[in-house]
Design an enzyme around this catalytic site. Structure first.
Site, PDB file in Angstrom:
ATOM      1  N   ASN A   1      -3.414  59.427   9.454  1.00  0.00           N
ATOM      2  CA  ASN A   1      -2.011  59.632   9.058  1.00  0.00           C
ATOM      3  C   ASN A   1      -1.537  58.696   7.942  1.00  0.00           C
ATOM      4  O   ASN A   1      -0.477  58.910   7.347  1.00  0.00           O
ATOM      5  CB  ASN A   1      -1.072  59.509  10.271  1.00  0.00           C
ATOM      6  CG  ASN A   1      -1.122  60.716  11.191  1.00  0.00           C
ATOM      7  OD1 ASN A   1      -0.864  60.612  12.395  1.00  0.00           O
ATOM      8  ND2 ASN A   1      -1.449  61.891  10.651  1.00  0.00           N
TER       9      ASN A   1
ATOM     10  N   ASP B   1       2.293  67.884  17.801  1.00  0.00           N
ATOM     11  CA  ASP B   1       2.241  68.387  16.426  1.00  0.00           C
ATOM     12  C   ASP B   1       3.424  69.319  16.142  1.00  0.00           C
ATOM     13  O   ASP B   1       3.930  69.977  17.043  1.00  0.00           O
ATOM     14  CB  ASP B   1       0.910  69.142  16.230  1.00  0.00           C
ATOM     15  CG  ASP B   1       0.572  69.332  14.762  1.00  0.00           C
ATOM     16  OD1 ASP B   1       1.264  68.765  13.893  1.00  0.00           O
ATOM     17  OD2 ASP B   1      -0.388  70.070  14.473  1.00  0.00           O
TER      18      ASP B   1
HETATM   19  C1  FPP Z   1       2.584  65.485  13.943  1.00  0.00           C
HETATM   20  O1  FPP Z   1       3.520  66.386  13.414  1.00  0.00           O
HETATM   21  C2  FPP Z   1       3.275  64.328  14.424  1.00  0.00           C
HETATM   22  C3  FPP Z   1       3.031  63.041  14.046  1.00  0.00           C
HETATM   23  C4  FPP Z   1       2.016  62.633  13.087  1.00  0.00           C
HETATM   24  C5  FPP Z   1       3.828  61.966  14.597  1.00  0.00           C
HETATM   25  C6  FPP Z   1       4.109  62.046  16.051  1.00  0.00           C
HETATM   26  C7  FPP Z   1       5.260  61.226  16.275  1.00  0.00           C
HETATM   27  C8  FPP Z   1       6.288  61.507  17.055  1.00  0.00           C
HETATM   28  C9  FPP Z   1       6.405  62.635  17.989  1.00  0.00           C
HETATM   29  C10 FPP Z   1       7.414  60.587  16.926  1.00  0.00           C
HETATM   30  C11 FPP Z   1       7.752  59.836  18.083  1.00  0.00           C
HETATM   31  C12 FPP Z   1       6.701  59.195  18.860  1.00  0.00           C
HETATM   32  C13 FPP Z   1       6.941  58.053  19.484  1.00  0.00           C
HETATM   33  C14 FPP Z   1       5.947  57.463  20.380  1.00  0.00           C
HETATM   34  C15 FPP Z   1       8.192  57.324  19.282  1.00  0.00           C
HETATM   35  P1  FPP Z   1       3.436  66.715  11.865  1.00  0.00           P
HETATM   36  O2  FPP Z   1       4.319  65.771  11.157  1.00  0.00           O
HETATM   37  O3  FPP Z   1       2.013  66.703  11.433  1.00  0.00           O
HETATM   38  O4  FPP Z   1       4.036  68.149  11.830  1.00  0.00           O
HETATM   39  P2  FPP Z   1       3.625  69.302  10.807  1.00  0.00           P
HETATM   40  O5  FPP Z   1       2.185  69.669  11.115  1.00  0.00           O
HETATM   41  O6  FPP Z   1       4.567  70.386  11.170  1.00  0.00           O
HETATM   42  O7  FPP Z   1       3.811  68.779   9.427  1.00  0.00           O
END
Ligand code: FPP
Length: 241
Positions: free
Chosen positions: A67, A19
């Site tokens: 998501n 996250d």
């Molecule tokens: C949460 O951070 C992250 C995600 C929903 C996506 C996770 C994906 C990756 C780490 C990309 C790469 C993964 C692979 C397997 C290639 P957020 O976007 O919710 O962050 P925030 O809470 O700060 O908005």
């Protein structure tokens, strides 16, 4: 030897809720996808850090069943990132001996991505150094519901006697049926919730909620968290002895 007696130095199976990509990008004045791209680079480093830390299984939460509520631009950007990630990492997975698996409901994912997922699973199936499981369109409740549906079908078709349904039976229907339960679940970015991740499997896992945003989660931070796990006393519901 019972689980109570077993002395564990480090976790064999680590699961991570990655996250903080969005906040990391916003702090830099960049679009959210920039954070996801930086996050993807971290995934490679953490996968490569597993063998030296005796982590045999790594499970990462890449995209949840919730998501899809994000903007179309972000969802499309993430899907494209997953496709590019699989293509780009294929050679490295083979070099590093990584066996790749996916958990989650694939039905909603586009055909091209599903084909890449199938191909990389097949290509890496005999690798044994690290087991990387990527949760894509994954939700713990959805997984249990899908498992229950298949279990009910087996009962209806006479392949399973309801009397035989117990704690050992149901996990055989889960997406994770070949994996051990996670020992440690890490969530980055300071949020202390589990967001529908591995609900059944994490019943006795240790949790670590850390402030670091995922794109800043270096192998050094990973090792520090793993060291902290080594000092914990896991009792699996038993009493202190
Ligand atoms: C949460 O951070 C992250 C995600 C929903 C996506 C996770 C994906 C990756 C780490 C990309 C790469 C993964 C692979 C397997 C290639 P957020 O976007 O919710 O962050 P925030 O809470 O700060 O908005």
């Amino acid at each position: 030897m019972s689980k109570l007696d077993k002395k564990q130095d480090g976790p064999r199976h680590v699961a991570i809720i990655m996250d903080g990509n969005g906040r990391w990008a916003t702090q830099k004045g960049r679009p959210r996808i920039f954070g996801h791209q930086a996050g993807a680079k971290r995934v490679r480093e953490i996968v490569e850090a597993c063998p030296d830390n005796n982590v045999k299984y790594l499970t990462i939460f890449a995209f949840s069943t919730e998501n899809w509520k994000r903007t179309q631009t972000e969802v499309a950007g993430l899907m494209s990132l997953f496709r590019r990630y699989i293509i780009k990492e294929a050679e490295n997975f083979m070099k590093e001996g990584v066996c790749v698996r996916f958990i989650g409901d694939r039905i909603k994912l586009d055909k091209k991505l599903r084909k890449l997922m199938d191909d990389i699973e097949e290509m890496t199936a005999n690798n044994t150094r690290t087991n990387l499981t990527i949760a894509l369109n994954y939700g713990g409740r959805d997984e249990v519901a899908r498992a229950t549906k298949r279990l009910a079908e087996d009962v209806a078709e006479g392949r399973l006697n309801p009397k035989d349904v117990d704690e050992e039976t149901l996990p055989r229907y889960l997406d994770t049926y070949v994996l051990p339960d996670p020992d440690l679940v890490i969530r980055t970015s300071g949020e202390a919730r589990i967001s529908n991740f591995l609900l059944w499997q994490s019943a006795y896992a240790e949790y670590e909620f850390i402030e670091t945003l995922w794109p800043d989660f270096t192998p050094d931070v990973f090792e520090k968290v793993l060291k902290g796990y080594g000092t914990r006393d896991r009792r699996f519901g038993g009493a202190l002895v």
